[in-house]
Design a protein around this motif. Structure first.
Motif, short mmCIF file in Angstrom:
data_model
loop_
_atom_site.label_atom_id
_atom_site.label_comp_id
_atom_site.label_asym_id
_atom_site.label_seq_id
_atom_site.Cartn_x
_atom_site.Cartn_y
_atom_site.Cartn_z
N TYR A 84 -4.27 4.96 -2.76
CA TYR A 84 -4.60 4.08 -3.89
C TYR A 84 -3.46 4.08 -4.90
N LEU A 85 -3.15 2.89 -5.41
CA LEU A 85 -2.09 2.76 -6.41
C LEU A 85 -2.67 2.14 -7.67
N ASN A 86 -2.34 2.70 -8.81
CA ASN A 86 -2.78 2.12 -10.07
C ASN A 86 -1.87 0.94 -10.39
N LEU A 87 -2.40 -0.28 -10.23
CA LEU A 87 -1.54 -1.46 -10.33
C LEU A 87 -1.01 -1.70 -11.74
N ALA A 88 -1.80 -1.37 -12.75
CA ALA A 88 -1.32 -1.59 -14.13
C ALA A 88 -0.02 -0.82 -14.33
N LEU A 89 0.00 0.44 -13.86
CA LEU A 89 1.21 1.25 -14.03
C LEU A 89 2.38 0.69 -13.23
N PHE A 90 2.10 0.34 -11.99
CA PHE A 90 3.19 -0.17 -11.14
C PHE A 90 3.77 -1.44 -11.73
N ARG A 91 2.88 -2.33 -12.27
CA ARG A 91 3.37 -3.59 -12.85
C ARG A 91 4.15 -3.32 -14.12
N GLN A 92 3.53 -2.55 -14.99
CA GLN A 92 4.12 -2.30 -16.31
C GLN A 92 5.49 -1.63 -16.17
N LEU A 93 5.62 -0.72 -15.23
CA LEU A 93 6.90 -0.01 -15.08
C LEU A 93 7.81 -0.69 -14.06
N LYS A 94 7.34 -1.82 -13.55
CA LYS A 94 8.12 -2.60 -12.56
C LYS A 94 8.59 -1.73 -11.39
N ILE A 95 7.63 -1.02 -10.86
CA ILE A 95 7.93 -0.16 -9.71
C ILE A 95 7.37 -0.83 -8.47
N GLU A 96 8.17 -0.82 -7.42
CA GLU A 96 7.75 -1.41 -6.15
C GLU A 96 6.62 -0.58 -5.54
N PRO A 97 5.45 -1.20 -5.23
CA PRO A 97 4.38 -0.41 -4.57
C PRO A 97 4.85 0.06 -3.19
N PRO A 98 4.77 1.35 -2.95
CA PRO A 98 5.35 1.89 -1.71
C PRO A 98 4.50 1.63 -0.47
N GLU A 144 -11.46 -3.00 -10.27
CA GLU A 144 -11.58 -3.89 -9.12
C GLU A 144 -10.33 -3.79 -8.26
N GLY A 145 -10.55 -3.74 -6.94
CA GLY A 145 -9.43 -3.72 -6.00
C GLY A 145 -8.64 -5.02 -6.09
N GLY A 146 -7.31 -4.93 -6.00
CA GLY A 146 -6.47 -6.13 -6.06
C GLY A 146 -6.10 -6.47 -7.50
N ARG A 147 -6.99 -6.17 -8.46
CA ARG A 147 -6.69 -6.44 -9.87
C ARG A 147 -6.21 -5.16 -10.55
N ASP A 148 -7.00 -4.10 -10.46
CA ASP A 148 -6.66 -2.86 -11.15
C ASP A 148 -5.98 -1.84 -10.23
N PHE A 149 -6.36 -1.88 -8.99
CA PHE A 149 -5.74 -0.92 -8.07
C PHE A 149 -5.51 -1.58 -6.72
N GLU A 150 -4.57 -1.03 -6.00
CA GLU A 150 -4.27 -1.53 -4.66
C GLU A 150 -4.70 -0.46 -3.67
N CYS A 151 -5.32 -0.89 -2.56
CA CYS A 151 -5.63 0.11 -1.55
C CYS A 151 -4.70 -0.10 -0.36
N ASP A 200 -16.94 -11.81 4.43
CA ASP A 200 -16.37 -12.31 3.15
C ASP A 200 -17.19 -11.84 1.96
N GLU A 201 -18.37 -11.32 2.19
CA GLU A 201 -19.12 -10.82 1.04
C GLU A 201 -18.66 -9.43 0.59
N LEU A 202 -17.67 -8.91 1.30
CA LEU A 202 -17.13 -7.60 0.92
C LEU A 202 -15.85 -7.81 0.10
N ASP A 203 -15.45 -6.80 -0.68
CA ASP A 203 -14.19 -6.97 -1.41
C ASP A 203 -13.02 -6.83 -0.44
N LEU A 204 -11.82 -7.13 -0.96
CA LEU A 204 -10.68 -7.22 -0.03
C LEU A 204 -10.36 -5.90 0.67
N CYS A 205 -10.46 -4.80 -0.06
CA CYS A 205 -10.18 -3.50 0.55
C CYS A 205 -11.19 -3.25 1.67
#
Ligand code: GAL
Length: 432
Positions: free
Chosen positions: A142-156, A287-294, A356-361
């Motif tokens: 799991y990656l915290n997307l806010a941090l990755f975006r804010q610090l402009k770090i490439e999600p590994p 929420e997955g995709g918005r706040d965190f990436e799985c 499709d009734e499930l979230d993306l993760c």
């Protein structure tokens, strides 16, 4: 005096009837996400006049709950329903302690509606001995997307990317990784790394076939190295040091929910764990995709390291059996499957649900699991492969390595080999 035939039950009879609808459920779902998922089941049961009497025993991974279940059963105070997964389920069924649910499985056509892997988990000596709840995937990063975006770090997506991201995070004053020294959590991270280093075929040889030679493979040593590296990424960035030094971490035995809280608040940026974490993040409003990436743990994107949650019905004097069977039927129900798993972070056990009734993760996890071409491998730590004693010994070995900086990965590999030799070959499948 003769009683009219249509008389309402007398008071004691009515309360006895009600008591037969009460089911004491022993489980370990005590985090916010787990609790919400359990509450949903309880609410659906209430609609049918069944009462979920809660017997939660705190402690992620269920170590505490299984001990309490043993104790209660020995004292003749067994609950009517218990969270028993995989090999634990098998052991309890072999002792003749579980109700057979063949009638329910037949009425509800579980054989054709459930995934075959799920069905085979429920089956012991040709009898269905539990009701299924959900399929967890363990190999998540799991990656915290806010941090990755804010610090402009490439999600590994690979380990080199993880190390680059970690050093950028550290430079920005953020502890890169959330990690706990609680034994089951350490070993959960480790088995995902083992899958990455060994690949599914070798993992299968080690964990399912218990092929001793497979434990000679250098992939095992590499997995221990990765574990150490990852744990060290959890060393907090010391205030004012401004340094990018990675030291030895000493994270301590923290509850998994604390790691999730840190991650959600942006105090850490990466987490490896089973997807109950997603249920917890959901309970925290994320929420997955918005706040965190799985993502998958590097090297495991195509594979599904699974753990299947099941509830067993304990055999009693028969008075609760109708209620137990109705509960089992409800658990397999398609609508309940969707709503429960959306909260829990796992995915439905049925092949016929609207994905499709499930979230993306969850969609990713479900599609992977459903695809017959996917290597699906069982979680050792979550009881899908070893019995309780073997599983605990494995966890202990991995845990000792993690806590002892002087133990080399090669030495840890030798200890695991010795442990496997001591446990002996995989027990043959029980005769019908
Ligand atoms: C697992 C269980 C999950 C989840 C997790 C953390 O063993 O399968 O449902 O609850 O423990 O408690």
């Amino acid at each position: 005096m003769l009683q009219p035939l249509s008389a309402a039950p007398t008071a004691p009879a009515a309360s006895a009837l009600q008591a037969n609808q009460d089911l004491n459920v022993l489980h370990w779902w005590t985090s916010a996400g787990e609790r919400a998922a359990a509450d949903l089941v309880a609410a659906r049961m209430a609609e049918q006049g069944l009462r979920w009497v809660d017997g939660a025993v705190a402690g992620g991974g269920g170590g505490g709950a299984i001990k309490v279940l043993n104790e209660r059963t020995l004292r003749g105070q067994a609950p009517q329903v218990a969270q028993l997964n995989g090999q634990a389920l098998r052991e309890w069924a072999e002792l003749g302690l579980l109700l057979r649910l063949d009638g329910v499985a037949q009425r509800r056509d579980w054989r054709s509606t459930l995934f075959p892997q799920v069905m085979s988990q429920l089956n012991v000596r040709e009898h269905v001995v539990a009701a299924p709840l959900g399929i967890h995937r363990i190999n998540n990063l799991y990656l915290n997307l806010a941090l990755f975006r804010q610090l402009k770090i490439e999600p590994p997506s690979d380990w080199a990317g993880v190390m680059r991201a970690a050093s950028a995070l550290r430079a920005a004053g953020i502890t890169p990784v959330g990690f706990s020294d609680e034994p089951w959590q350490v070993a959960t991270v480790f088995e995902a790394m083992l899958l990455g280093e060994a690949g599914p075929a070798l993992y299968q040889r080690m964990v399912v076939q218990r092929d001793l030679q497979a434990f000679d493979d250098p992939a095992l040593e590499r997995s221990f190295k990765r574990l150490r590296e990852w744990r060290n990424l959890a060393a907090p960035v010391s205030a004012g040091s401004g340094s990018n030094q990675i030291g030895n971490a000493n994270p301590g035995e923290r509850r998994w929910t604390e790691l999730v809280a840190d991650f959600a608040a942006g105090r850490t940026a990466m987490l490896i764990s089973g997807d109950w974490v997603r249920g917890e993040l959901g309970a925290l409003g994320q929420e997955g995709g918005r706040d965190f990436e799985c993502k998958a743990v590097p090297g495991t994107a195509q594979a599904h390291l699974f753990s299947i949650d099941t509830l067993a019905m304990l055999a009693g004097d028969g008075s609760k059996q109708p209620a137990q069977e109705r509960m089992a039927e409800l658990l397999g129900n398609a609508t309940l499957q969707i709503s429960y798993n959306r909260i829990k972070g796992s995915v439905p056990v049925r092949r016929d649900v609207p994905v499709d009734e499930l979230d993306l993760c969850a969609q990713r996890s479900y599609r992977l699991f459903a695809n017959p071409g996917t290597p699906r491998v069982p979680s050792l730590v979550h009881r899908m492969a070893f019995d309780e004693v073997g599983k605990n010994a494995f966890i202990e070995t991995v845990h000792r390595f993690a806590l002892d900086p002087n133990q080399t990965p090669a030495a840890a590999q030798r200890r695991l080999q010795a442990l496997l030799r001591a446990l002996g070959p995989r027990p043959p499948k029980a005769l019908p």
